[in-house]
Design an enzyme around this catalytic site. Structure first.
Site, PDB file in Angstrom:
ATOM      1  N   ASP A  12       3.361 -11.264   3.585  1.00  0.00           N
ATOM      2  CA  ASP A  12       1.974 -11.727   3.492  1.00  0.00           C
ATOM      3  C   ASP A  12       1.863 -13.117   2.889  1.00  0.00           C
ATOM      4  O   ASP A  12       1.203 -14.004   3.449  1.00  0.00           O
ATOM      5  CB  ASP A  12       1.138 -10.748   2.656  1.00  0.00           C
ATOM      6  N   ASP A 129      -6.568  -6.303  -8.534  1.00  0.00           N
ATOM      7  CA  ASP A 129      -5.792  -7.494  -8.879  1.00  0.00           C
ATOM      8  C   ASP A 129      -6.535  -8.790  -8.581  1.00  0.00           C
ATOM      9  O   ASP A 129      -6.478  -9.747  -9.350  1.00  0.00           O
ATOM     10  CB  ASP A 129      -4.445  -7.457  -8.151  1.00  0.00           C
ATOM     11  N   SER A 180       3.241   0.437  -1.151  1.00  0.00           N
ATOM     12  CA  SER A 180       2.940  -0.849  -1.763  1.00  0.00           C
ATOM     13  C   SER A 180       3.399  -0.773  -3.213  1.00  0.00           C
ATOM     14  O   SER A 180       2.957   0.093  -3.974  1.00  0.00           O
ATOM     15  CB  SER A 180       1.428  -1.113  -1.678  1.00  0.00           C
TER      16      SER A 180
HETATM   17  N1  ARG Z   1      -3.733   0.407  -9.534  1.00  0.00           N
HETATM   18  C1  ARG Z   1      -2.925  -0.345 -10.439  1.00  0.00           C
HETATM   19  C2  ARG Z   1      -3.783  -1.326 -11.187  1.00  0.00           C
HETATM   20  O1  ARG Z   1      -4.813  -1.688 -10.737  1.00  0.00           O
HETATM   21  C3  ARG Z   1      -1.726  -0.957  -9.793  1.00  0.00           C
HETATM   22  C4  ARG Z   1      -1.984  -2.104  -8.858  1.00  0.00           C
HETATM   23  C5  ARG Z   1      -0.722  -2.530  -8.247  1.00  0.00           C
HETATM   24  N2  ARG Z   1      -0.909  -3.607  -7.328  1.00  0.00           N
HETATM   25  C6  ARG Z   1      -0.354  -3.648  -6.127  1.00  0.00           C
HETATM   26  N3  ARG Z   1      -0.610  -4.697  -5.416  1.00  0.00           N
HETATM   27  N4  ARG Z   1       0.429  -2.677  -5.649  1.00  0.00           N
HETATM   28  O2  ARG Z   1      -3.458  -1.728 -12.263  1.00  0.00           O
END
Ligand code: ARG
Length: 410
Positions: A12, A129, A180
Site C-alpha cells: 500500500d 490510527d 492485518s
Molecule cells: N485496534 C488496535 C488499535 O487501535 C490495533 C490497530 C492496529 N493497526 C493496524 N493497522 N493493524 O490500537
C-alpha cells in the site's frame, strides 16, 4: 509539493509513494524501527529496514530516512503508559495506539528538516490510527497538511497489485496476507481475515511471538523486575533491550495473548487479537509494587485515573493537556516506586510471587498473626463504634419508619 510519507515498505505505501511521484510531488520516505524486526530476526540489526529504505529510493523518493526510534518509543511513550498501568478496556496494553503519536512527532520533525509542506500516511478510514496520527500532527504542526489518499479513495488489493505491476513497484509476495498486523516492542496486533467472525477461535498462525499456553512448559520461568523510581529493569537490562528480552521469556511461556471485542474511536466494534508478552508482564509487576508502596487512597484514586489515561491513548488524545497532568501525578507517586517484584511466568499467566521495597507500607509486625504483633487490638472495638455510626443511625431510622407504616393490630 514536498511530502514526508510514513513508509513501511509494504504494497500500500509503496503504491502511494509511486502515485505521489507520478503526480509530480517530491517524496521523502520515513521508515521507523520500533523493534518489530528485532522480534522477527532476533539480532537487533536493521538490515531488513535498510532494505525498505533502499526500496523507497529505488521507487524515486528524493530521500529516504530510517529512524531507530526504539528507545524513544519505550522511554517516552510506553513507560509513561506503564506508570498508568494503561490497559484499554481492561486488557489491551495499547501497543499500536502508543506508537501513533510518536509516528506523528517524527513526521513533523522530518517535515521540518526537509522543509516539506505535507505529511502522508497509508491508514484507511475505518481505523483509529488515522485519527491518532492526524491529531498528533495537528498538535505539533497545525500548518502542515496531512494527506491520507487511501482513506479518501480506498485501494483494493487487486487494484494495488495491478497498479504496482504497471508502474514497476516490486511486490514481495502476491499471496493474500491472511491478517492485518501491526507490531512494535510493546506488542503485536492481529486483525481481519478469519478473525472477523468473532466466533472463530484465533488460528495458530495468527501468533508469532508466543506459544499457546497449553503448549508452554509446565515448569515456567521466573523473572524479577526491579523498579528505580518507577523505571523498570530486568537482570540489569533496561529500556528497549529489556522489553525485547521479556517478550522472549514471557512469550515462550504463553503470556500476553489477548482476544477481545474492542470499541473503536470511530464508533464500531472490532475483533482484535494481540500478543503482548513483555508489556503484560511489566504491567503486572508495576501494579504489584504499587500495591506494596502506595496508600489505599492513592490506589483508589489512581485506578480511575489509570483507566482515563488508557482511554486518552486509545482515543487519539495523547497530546491533550490532561495527559500531561496525569503524567505529573504518576511522576509524583513514582518517587516511591523503588523495589522488586518476582513473577512466575507459566502457561499463559504472569503470577506475582513476591515483592519488596524500602518504601513498602506493608509492616509485618502490624500484619502478623504470630508472635511480635504490635497492632492495637484493644483499639478496634472503639474504631468499629465510630466507623459504623452512619450505618447504625440509618438502620435505626429505617426501623422507626417501618414501625410507623405498620398498621396497629387491635
Ligand atoms: N485496534 C488496535 C488499535 O487501535 C490495533 C490497530 C492496529 N493497526 C493496524 N493497522 N493493524 O490500537
Amino acid at each position: 509539493m514536498k511530502i514526508v510519507l510514513a513508509y513501511s515498505g509494504g504494497l500500500d505505501t509503496s503504491v502511494l509513494l509511486k502515485k505521489f511521484i507520478d503526480q509530480g510531488h517530491q517524496v521523502v520516505a520515513m521508515t521507523l524501527n520500533l523493534g518489530e524486526s528485532d522480534m522477527v530476526a532476533g539480532d537487533g540489526s536493521q538490515d531488513a529496514l535498510e532494505a525498505v529504505r533502499q526500496k523507497a529510493l529505488k521507487l524515486g523518493a528524493v530521500d529516504a530516512v530510517l529512524v531507530d526510534a526504539r528507545e524513544r518509543f519505550i522511554e517516552d511513550y510506553a513507560f509513561k503508559a506503564l506508570a498508568a498501568n494503561a490497559l484499554y478496556q481492561g486488557v489491551y496494553p495499547l501497543s499500536a495506539a502508543l506508537s501513533r503519536p510518536l509516528i506523528a512527532d517524527l513526521l513533523v520533525e522530518t517535515a521540518a528538516r526537509y522543509g516539506a509542506d505535507a505529511v502522508a500516511h497509508g491508514c484507511t478510514g475505518k481505523g483509529n490510527d488515522q485519527v491518532r496520527i492526524e491529531v498528533g500532527v495537528r498538535a505539533k504542526a497545525p500548518h502542515l497538511t496531512t494527506l491520507a489518499p487511501l482513506r479518501d479513495k480506498p485501494l483494493s488489493r487487486p487494484d494495488a497489485i495491478a497498479y504496482a505491476q504497471a508502474h514497476g513497484v516490486p511486490i514481495a509476495h502476491t499471496a493474500a496476507k491472511p491478517y492485518s498486523v501491526d507490531a512494535n516492542l510493546w506488542g503485536r496486533s492481529i486483525e481481519a481475515g478469519v478473525l472477523e467472525n468473532p466466533w472463530n477461535a484465533p488460528p495458530d498462525d495468527a501468533y508469532a511471538w508466543s506459544v499457546a499456553p497449553e503448549a508452554a512448559p509446565q515448569s515456567g520461568s521466573e523473572v524479577v523486575v526491579a523498579f528505580e523510581r518507577g523505571a523498570p529493569s530486568v537482570d540489569g537490562k533496561t529500556g528497549a533491550e529489556m522489553v525485547f528480552e521479556l517478550n522472549k521469556i514471557a512469550g515462550a511461556n504463553g503470556v500476553g495473548r489477548i482476544d477481545m471485542i474492542e470499541d473503536r474511536v470511530v464508533g464500531l466494534k472490532s475483533r482484535e487479537v494481540y500478543e503482548c508478552p513483555g508489556s503484560v508482564t511489566l504491567i503486572e509487576a508495576h501494579k504489584a509494587l504499587e500495591r506494596l508502596v502506595l496508600t489505599r487512597d492513592e490506589l483508589r484514586l489512581k485506578a480511575g485515573l489509570d483507566q482515563k489515561y488508557a482511554e486518552l491513548i486509545y482515543d487519539a488524545l495523547w497530546s491533550s493537556p490532561l495527559r500531561g497532568a496525569l503524567d505529573a501525578f504518576n511522576a509524583k507517586l513514582a518517587e516511591r516506586m523503588t523495589g522488586e517484584v518476582r513473577l512466575r511466568l507459566v502457561r499463559g499467566r504472569a503470577v506475582v510471587t513476591g515483592s519488596r521495597s524500602p518504601f513498602a507500607l506493608y509492616d509485618e509486625s502490624l500484619a502478623t498473626y504470630g508472635a511480635g504483633d504490635t497492632f492495637r487490638h484493644d483499639a478496634a472495638g472503639g474504631f468499629i463504634q465510630i466507623h459504623g455510626l452512619p450505618v447504625a443511625a440509618g438502620a435505626a431510622k429505617a426501623a422507626q419508619a417501618a414501625e410507623r407504616a405498620t398498621p396497629e393490630l387491635v
